[in-house]
Design an enzyme around this catalytic site. Structure first.
Site, short mmCIF file in Angstrom:
data_model
loop_
_atom_site.label_atom_id
_atom_site.label_comp_id
_atom_site.label_asym_id
_atom_site.label_seq_id
_atom_site.Cartn_x
_atom_site.Cartn_y
_atom_site.Cartn_z
N GLU A 1 0.16 -12.83 -19.55
CA GLU A 1 -0.27 -12.53 -20.92
C GLU A 1 -0.26 -13.78 -21.79
O GLU A 1 0.67 -14.59 -21.70
CB GLU A 1 0.68 -11.48 -21.53
CG GLU A 1 0.64 -10.15 -20.80
CD GLU A 1 1.58 -9.12 -21.43
OE1 GLU A 1 2.19 -9.39 -22.48
OE2 GLU A 1 1.70 -8.02 -20.83
N LYS A 33 -1.43 -11.96 -12.73
CA LYS A 33 -1.89 -11.81 -14.11
C LYS A 33 -0.76 -12.23 -15.04
O LYS A 33 0.41 -11.98 -14.75
CB LYS A 33 -2.31 -10.36 -14.40
CG LYS A 33 -2.72 -10.12 -15.86
CD LYS A 33 -3.42 -8.81 -16.05
CE LYS A 33 -2.54 -7.60 -16.23
NZ LYS A 33 -1.58 -7.67 -17.36
N ASP A 47 1.39 -8.53 -11.86
CA ASP A 47 1.79 -9.12 -13.15
C ASP A 47 2.98 -10.05 -12.98
O ASP A 47 3.97 -9.69 -12.32
CB ASP A 47 2.22 -8.00 -14.12
CG ASP A 47 1.11 -7.59 -15.05
OD1 ASP A 47 0.13 -8.35 -15.22
OD2 ASP A 47 1.22 -6.48 -15.62
N GLU A 83 -6.87 -5.92 -24.18
CA GLU A 83 -6.19 -4.64 -24.44
C GLU A 83 -6.22 -4.30 -25.93
O GLU A 83 -5.83 -5.11 -26.78
CB GLU A 83 -4.75 -4.71 -23.93
CG GLU A 83 -3.97 -3.43 -24.16
CD GLU A 83 -2.68 -3.30 -23.36
OE1 GLU A 83 -2.41 -4.17 -22.51
OE2 GLU A 83 -1.95 -2.32 -23.60
N ASP A 122 3.22 -4.72 -14.99
CA ASP A 122 4.64 -4.65 -15.37
C ASP A 122 4.90 -3.38 -16.18
O ASP A 122 6.03 -3.11 -16.57
CB ASP A 122 5.09 -5.92 -16.11
CG ASP A 122 4.30 -6.19 -17.37
OD1 ASP A 122 3.35 -5.43 -17.66
OD2 ASP A 122 4.62 -7.17 -18.07
N SER A 123 3.85 -2.55 -16.34
CA SER A 123 4.04 -1.20 -16.88
C SER A 123 4.92 -0.39 -15.91
O SER A 123 5.39 0.69 -16.26
CB SER A 123 2.70 -0.50 -17.09
OG SER A 123 1.87 -0.62 -15.95
O1 KIV Z 1 1.03 -3.64 -17.01
C1 KIV Z 1 -0.05 -3.03 -17.08
O2 KIV Z 1 -0.20 -1.88 -16.65
C2 KIV Z 1 -1.17 -3.74 -17.71
C3 KIV Z 1 -2.40 -2.93 -18.01
C4 KIV Z 1 -2.18 -2.08 -19.20
C5 KIV Z 1 -3.59 -3.80 -18.17
O3 KIV Z 1 -1.08 -4.88 -17.98
#
Ligand code: KIV
Length: 272
Positions: free
Chosen positions: A123, A121, A91, A190, A52-53
Site C-alpha cells: 500500500e 502487493k 499482501d 480502493e 491482509d484482510s
Molecule cells: O487485503 C485485501 O483484501 C485487499 C483488497 C481489499 C484489495 O487489499
C-alpha cells in the site's frame, strides 16, 4: 467464460497486460486457504489475492495491522496449493516494508520463497517508492494499492471514500504514475470516486483493479467473505452479495445439531 480467458493455462502478469489491451475485464478475489482458493480458481478467477484482510475475516481483528509476515506466508502457501490457473498475489503486511527498503526486499523474498506466490502487493505511493524499486530489483512483481489503504486507518481515522478533494485526487494521480514508472505490473484503487478511477485507468498502461472505484477501471476485486455473504456486519454501497452463505451454513449446521441431539444421525447406513 469468454474465449479470450478460457484458454489461459496460467495467468501471468503479462496475461493481465494483454487483458487490459484487449479490453477484457480482470476478475480478482481474495482467498486465504487451500479449499476456498481451489473453488475460486475453478470458478475462473484471474487473480487470487491473499489479502491482509485475513487479519479481519480469518483472525477476527478489527484492523489489518496485527497480521504478521509468518501468518501471511502460511495463508499464501495454502492458497498457492489450491490455484492451478490464477495468478496468486500476497499482501506485504503492515510494518514489513515501510521506511526500510532493505527490510521490504527481505519480506518480499520470504513471501516468494516460502509461499510460492507469484507477486506481492503493498500500500502507498511516493512514500514507499524506494521499497517498490528495491523489491523489483529481485525480479519480484509488485502490485500497488492507492486510495483507501487500510494499513493507514489510524492516519485517516475513518473508512470513508478517499480522494474527493482536489489535492488528494492530484496526489493519487501522481502516485499512480510513479508506481507505473517504477515498474508495478498492476494497481488496486480502493474506495475513490468512479470518475477519478476511470481517469487514472486510462492514463496509465498497467491494469487498474478497483474495489469501490466504479466500472471504468480494468478489473474488479472483492473480499470473498463479503461477496459470499459469510459476513453480515459489512455492507458498503460498493459490495454486491452473490450468495447468503451465512444463512446456508447456519441452517445446515443447525440441522446437524438437531440430528445429533435427536440421535437421527448417524443412521444404520452411516455406520460400520
Ligand atoms: O487485503 C485485501 O483484501 C485487499 C483488497 C481489499 C484489495 O487489499
Amino acid at each position: 467464460m469468454s474465449s479470450a480467458v478460457k484458454d489461459i493455462k496460467r495467468v501471468t502478469t503479462h496475461t493481465l497486460q494483454e487483458l487490459k489491451q484487449k479490453g477484457v475485464p480482470i476478475a480478482m478475489i481474495t482467498a486465504y486457504d487451500y479449499s476456498m482458493a481451489k473453488l475460486m480458481d475453478n470458478a475462473g478467477v484471474d487473480v487470487v489475492l491473499v489479502g491482509d484482510s485475513a487479519s479481519n475475516v480469518m483472525a477476527g481483528h478489527e484492523t489489518t495491522l496485527p497480521i504478521t509476515l509468518d501468518q501471511m506466508i502460511y495463508h499464501g502457501a495454502s492458497v498457492v496449493r489450491g490455484c492451478a490457473r490464477a495468478l496468486v498475489v500476497v499482501d506485504l503486511p503492515f510494518g514489513t516494508y515501510q521506511g526500510n527498503s532493505k527490510g521490504a526486499l527481505n519480506s518480499a523474498i520470504r513471501i516468494m520463497k516460502e509461499s510460492g506466490a507469484h507477486a506481492v502487493k503493498l500500500e502507498g505511493g511516493e512514500e514507499v517508492l524506494e521499497s517498490v524499486e528495491r523489491i523489483l530489483t529481485a525480479g519480484i512483481p509488485v502490485m500497488g494499492h492507492l486510495g483507501l489503504t487500510p494499513q493507514s486507518i489510524y492516519k485517516f481515522g475513518t473508512y470513508v471514500v478517499r480522494a474527493r478533494e482536489d489535492a488528494e485526487a492530484e496526489r493519487l494521480r501522481r502516485d499512480a504514475k510513479l508506481l507505473e514508472e517504477a515498474g508495478c505490473f498492476a494497481l488496486v484503487l480502493e474506495k475513490i470516486p468512479a470518475k477519478l478511477a476511470g481517469e487514472v485507468a486510462r492514463s496509465i498502461s498497467i491494469p487498474v483493479i478497483g474495489i469501490g472505484a466504479g466500472g471504468g477501471v480494468d478489473g474488479q476485486v472483492l473480499v470473498m467473505h463479503d461477496m459470499l455473504g459469510i459476513n453480515r456486519e459489512f455492507h458498503p454501497r460498493f459490495l454486491r452479495r452473490y450468495a447468503d452463505l451465512y444463512t446456508v451454513i447456519t441452517e445446515a449446521v443447525g440441522h446437524y445439531v438437531q440430528d445429533v441431539r435427536s440421535k437421527d444421525f448417524p443412521n444404520q447406513e452411516e455406520q460400520y
